[in-house]
Write a protein that holds these residues in place. Structure first.
Motif, PDB file in Angstrom:
ATOM      1  N   THR A 132       0.850  -1.204   0.000  1.00 24.97           N
ATOM      2  CA  THR A 132       0.000   0.000   0.000  1.00 24.97           C
ATOM      3  C   THR A 132       0.879   1.244   0.000  1.00 24.97           C
ATOM      4  OG1 THR A 132      -1.806  -1.099   1.184  1.00 24.97           O
ATOM      5  CG2 THR A 132      -1.732   1.309   1.299  1.00 24.97           C
ATOM      6  N   VAL A 133       0.562   2.168  -0.861  1.00 29.87           N
ATOM      7  CA  VAL A 133       1.270   3.454  -0.915  1.00 29.87           C
ATOM      8  C   VAL A 133       0.291   4.565  -0.547  1.00 29.87           C
ATOM      9  CG1 VAL A 133       2.316   5.170  -2.449  1.00 29.87           C
ATOM     10  CG2 VAL A 133       3.049   2.784  -2.568  1.00 29.87           C
ATOM     11  N   VAL A 134       0.679   5.363   0.436  1.00 34.93           N
ATOM     12  CA  VAL A 134      -0.127   6.511   0.870  1.00 34.93           C
ATOM     13  C   VAL A 134       0.582   7.782   0.422  1.00 34.93           C
ATOM     14  CG1 VAL A 134      -1.081   7.755   2.828  1.00 34.93           C
ATOM     15  CG2 VAL A 134      -1.090   5.261   2.821  1.00 34.93           C
ATOM     16  N   LEU A 135      -0.141   8.649  -0.252  1.00 39.55           N
ATOM     17  CA  LEU A 135       0.406   9.907  -0.760  1.00 39.55           C
ATOM     18  C   LEU A 135      -0.168  11.066   0.030  1.00 39.55           C
ATOM     19  CD1 LEU A 135      -0.108   9.026  -4.510  1.00 39.55           C
ATOM     20  CD2 LEU A 135       2.088   9.115  -3.359  1.00 39.55           C
ATOM     21  N   ALA A 136       0.709  11.865   0.600  1.00 42.81           N
ATOM     22  CA  ALA A 136       0.294  13.038   1.370  1.00 42.81           C
ATOM     23  C   ALA A 136       0.908  14.285   0.750  1.00 42.81           C
ATOM     24  CB  ALA A 136       0.729  12.902   2.829  1.00 42.81           C
ATOM     25  N   VAL A 209       2.211  -1.996  -6.577  1.00 41.31           N
ATOM     26  CA  VAL A 209       1.297  -1.401  -5.594  1.00 41.31           C
ATOM     27  C   VAL A 209      -0.098  -2.010  -5.756  1.00 41.31           C
ATOM     28  CG1 VAL A 209       0.326   0.735  -4.687  1.00 41.31           C
ATOM     29  CG2 VAL A 209       2.621   0.744  -5.691  1.00 41.31           C
ATOM     30  N   THR A 210      -0.669  -2.467  -4.651  1.00 39.28           N
ATOM     31  CA  THR A 210      -2.024  -3.035  -4.695  1.00 39.28           C
ATOM     32  C   THR A 210      -3.081  -2.039  -4.242  1.00 39.28           C
ATOM     33  OG1 THR A 210      -1.382  -4.109  -2.615  1.00 39.28           O
ATOM     34  CG2 THR A 210      -1.502  -5.492  -4.557  1.00 39.28           C
ATOM     35  N   CYS A 211      -2.653  -0.979  -3.562  1.00 35.68           N
ATOM     36  CA  CYS A 211      -3.603   0.063  -3.155  1.00 35.68           C
ATOM     37  C   CYS A 211      -2.894   1.398  -3.021  1.00 35.68           C
ATOM     38  CB  CYS A 211      -4.270  -0.309  -1.822  1.00 35.68           C
ATOM     39  SG  CYS A 211      -5.465   0.930  -1.233  1.00 35.68           S
ATOM     40  N   PHE A 212      -3.433   2.403  -3.678  1.00 40.45           N
ATOM     41  CA  PHE A 212      -2.964   3.787  -3.521  1.00 40.45           C
ATOM     42  C   PHE A 212      -4.001   4.560  -2.716  1.00 40.45           C
ATOM     43  CE2 PHE A 212      -0.319   3.047  -7.343  1.00 40.45           C
ATOM     44  CZ  PHE A 212       0.866   3.665  -6.945  1.00 40.45           C
ATOM     45  N   ILE A 213      -3.532   5.314  -1.728  1.00 39.07           N
ATOM     46  CA  ILE A 213      -4.407   6.210  -0.965  1.00 39.07           C
ATOM     47  C   ILE A 213      -3.810   7.608  -1.027  1.00 39.07           C
ATOM     48  CG2 ILE A 213      -5.453   6.729   1.275  1.00 39.07           C
ATOM     49  CD1 ILE A 213      -5.043   3.781   2.038  1.00 39.07           C
ATOM     50  N   ALA A 214      -4.536   8.547  -1.611  1.00 40.31           N
ATOM     51  CA  ALA A 214      -4.082   9.946  -1.679  1.00 40.31           C
ATOM     52  C   ALA A 214      -4.911  10.779  -0.717  1.00 40.31           C
ATOM     53  CB  ALA A 214      -4.217  10.479  -3.100  1.00 40.31           C
ATOM     54  N   ASP A 215      -4.251  11.331   0.291  1.00 41.66           N
ATOM     55  CA  ASP A 215      -4.947  12.080   1.345  1.00 41.66           C
ATOM     56  C   ASP A 215      -4.486  13.532   1.332  1.00 41.66           C
ATOM     57  OD1 ASP A 215      -6.075  13.122   3.601  1.00 41.66           O
ATOM     58  OD2 ASP A 215      -5.378  11.579   4.965  1.00 41.66           O
ATOM     59  N   ASP A 216      -5.422  14.460   1.024  1.00 43.73           N
ATOM     60  CA  ASP A 216      -5.073  15.886   0.916  1.00 43.73           C
ATOM     61  C   ASP A 216      -3.795  16.042   0.102  1.00 43.73           C
ATOM     62  OD1 ASP A 216      -7.230  17.007   2.195  1.00 43.73           O
ATOM     63  OD2 ASP A 216      -6.338  16.862   4.183  1.00 43.73           O
ATOM     64  N   TYR A 217      -3.838  15.509  -1.097  1.00 42.12           N
ATOM     65  CA  TYR A 217      -2.672  15.378  -1.968  1.00 42.12           C
ATOM     66  C   TYR A 217      -2.194  16.714  -2.536  1.00 42.12           C
ATOM     67  CZ  TYR A 217       0.034  13.128  -5.781  1.00 42.12           C
ATOM     68  OH  TYR A 217       1.022  12.705  -6.642  1.00 42.12           O
ATOM     69  N   ILE A 218      -3.042  17.751  -2.442  1.00 35.55           N
ATOM     70  CA  ILE A 218      -2.682  19.029  -3.061  1.00 35.55           C
ATOM     71  C   ILE A 218      -2.445  20.114  -2.027  1.00 35.55           C
ATOM     72  CG2 ILE A 218      -3.810  18.613  -5.262  1.00 35.55           C
ATOM     73  CD1 ILE A 218      -6.231  20.152  -4.242  1.00 35.55           C
TER      74      ILE A 218
END
Length: 576
Positions: A132-136, A209-218
């Motif tokens: 899992t990759v989380v993008l902040a 990557v099996t799951c991408f989560i983008a949280d307040d990415y901008i």
């Protein structure tokens, strides 16, 4: 068997039984509880099995220290919206109804805990996601996410059922990486980092990557122009979405699910990344606002809230905010309204609506559809005689400069001038305001001199440095030498390069103008200046921003300047 008394409690058994009934019905639930009575919560237990089939149950049991109010914590009761979110996640990851999901939620809705942390824990406890990759937006946000998830995975409920997943001595565990002992990995990136080609290799092989989560990415930098908005969205499409895998089917049966994409956040501007994803038909959108009604219609037609507004913006009161709060406390039973979660205070929401409406609509209603409309809806004017009766604490002149001898006179910028004061009632008064176009540089300098002479209480002059790089300040000071009345005054010049985004800066004064906390002089504020302010709809949609920009400089800088009070002598005899 469950040998930990803190785990096999009455409350936990009741919770397990409740969600077994929801899943299988009452008779089947009784049968399962009896059949597995010796292993309700341990390894491969009934709780393990139910948690795999219900993210809601998983969160309420395995992550109960985060989501269930107890005597020894400060957790709030969850709202219906949180359960709705978890059921959406069940559709994606358990029922595989779709692979791409967007959550648009108001600030303060606990979306990072409810989605990022809770989902990541569930995915990796059950190995539903290997990588899992989380993008902040910021690296600090990415670091905080990894730390929060690492701590959550070490709760006694998870350890009792899934074992010691976090083992830093055996696995890669640092501020941005969390490799677990079941050969899965969570990794966080800041938005400036590249995820192109990222993968995770364990003893079981190499995984994309099996799951991408983008949280307040901008961030604000991603909405400064149409180009910056488009750049962020294209990066997501080309770099992030292309890093995933497609699902694998055999004979119509899903063998391996495709990469899942979760985007959550609050829109910052029309056409930004969040808004673009919202209009992408591949994404299912879950969009909630802080209140389930039209706030304009509600507040504008509510007798009690209109009285609150009247008190709040009454510049004749010594403490209008305190008076408004006392009015609310005395009448709050008539002023209550539905919110998305009990966390949100009616008083605070109303205060933000009346005083910072643009922020309220963007961050709490998640609405940017009206960006492009005129920002200023109303203004308050007052006769010069009435304004000049106030006691002014400090007064300044702000100047927004422009070029001279412009070829296209119609489209060229104006010089804008504001003489404004902060009064002892904490209201701001625009006592004089002009728009001008000069053919010669000397005309500009003479106009400044005339304003300084006319307004003897000006102590500070702000001039943006971008156009003349300080040459105009030198010229004004040289001209002041020729006028004895000006030489006697202690005037401070502030000459700085203007690098702030104008829309961001002007947005800070919208509510103050609309609500009458910035008051304009009827006789000395030129109508052309006021008209230009009222027609401003953001840089992209406005021919001129000079008046609004100059006004915002006054309103923001008057708070920052410091005035040295004169020292008054006292009779020597008073000292003895």
């Amino acid at each position: 068997m469950d040998d930990i008394t803190e785990i096999n409690t009455k409350e936990n058994r009741q919770l397990l039984y409740k969600y077994l009934i929801k899943m299988y019905g009452k008779e089947k639930a009784k049968e399962l509880m009896f059949k597995h009575k010796d292993n309700l919560f341990g390894n491969n237990s009934l709780a393990y099995s139910l948690g795999k089939r219900s993210i809601v149950f998983y969160c309420l049991y395995f992550l109960q220290d985060y989501f269930v109010p107890k005597d020894d914590n400060t957790v709030r009761d969850l709202a219906p919206v949180h359960y709705d979110i978890w059921r959406e996640l069940e559709d994606i990851f358990i029922h595989h109804t779709h692979d791409k999901q967007q959550f648009i939620l108001p600030r303060g809705c606990a979306k990072t805990s409810i989605i990022d942390m809770a989902l990541s824990c569930w995915l990796h406890c059950y190995r539903e996601s290997i990588y899992t990759v989380v993008l902040a937006n910021r690296e600090l946000d990415a670091i905080n996410f990894v730390e929060q998830t690492k701590i959550a995975l070490q709760t006694p409920y998870i350890k009792n059922t899934f074992g010691e997943l976090v083992q830093p001595r055996k696995r890669t565990v640092n501020k941005l990486e969390l490799e677990l002992d079941n050969d899965t990995k969570i990794q966080a990136y800041s938005s400036g980092s590249s995820v192109r080609g990222t993968s995770y290799t364990s003893s079981k092989g190499k995984n994309r990557v099996t799951c991408f989560i983008a949280d307040d990415y901008i961030s604000e930098a991603d909405i400064l122009s149409d180009e910056s908005k488009e750049k962020k969205y294209i990066k997501w499409q080309k770099e992030v979405e292309e890093a995933g895998d497609d699902p694998v089917y055999r004979n119509g049966k899903l063998i391996k699910s495709g990469t899942k994409f979760i985007v959550l956040g609050t829109p910052l501007a029309k056409g930004d990344f969040i808004d673009s994803i919202k209009n992408d038909p591949e994404y299912k959108v879950f969009h909630k606002s802080v209140v389930p009604f039209d706030p304009d219609e509600y507040f504008e037609n509510h007798t009690y809230w209109q009285k609150f507004k009247e008190i709040f913006f009454d510049n004749k009161r010594e403490n209008p905010l305190q008076d408004a709060k006392e009015y609310y406390e005395a009448n709050k039973e008539y002023m209550a309204f539905e919110t998305i979660w009990e966390k949100y205070s009616h008083f605070e929401l109303a205060k933000k609506y009346f005083n910072k409406k643009l922020v309220f609509m963007q961050e709490l209603m998640c609405d940017v559809d009206n960006v492009g409309d005129s920002w200023f809806k109303s203004n308050r004017t007052m006769p010069m005689k009435e304004i000049e009766n106030h006691t002014f604490i400090k007064t300044m002149l702000t100047i927004d400069t422009a070029g001279v001898k412009n070829k296209d006179a119609k489209r060229s910028d104006y010089f804008a001038f504001v003489v404004g004061s902060l009064a002892d009632n904490d209201f701001k008064y625009v006592r004089q305001a002009h728009l001008r176009k000069f053919k010669e540089f000397d005309e500009y300098i003479k106009h400044v001199i005339s304003l300084l002479k006319e307004n003897e209480d000006i102590t500070h002059v702000y001039i943006e440095k971008n156009t003349y790089n300080g040459l105009d300040v030198d010229a004004i000071k040289s001209e002041m030498v020729k006028h004895s009345e000006l030489m006697k005054r202690d005037i401070t010049f502030i000459n700085e390069m203007q690098r702030k985004n104008k829309d961001d800066k002007i947005s800070t004064i919208v509510d103050a103008v609309n609500n009458g906390r910035i008051i304009f002089c009827e006789e000395r504020v030129e109508q052309s200046f006021l008209d230009q302010v009222m027609s401003f709809a953001g840089q992209r949609f406005s021919l001129h921003d000079d008046a609004a920009d100059c006004l915002s400089e006054f309103a923001n800088r008057i708070d920052e300047i410091e005035i040295m009070k004169n020292i008054t002598t006292i009779p020597r005899g008073w000292l003895f």
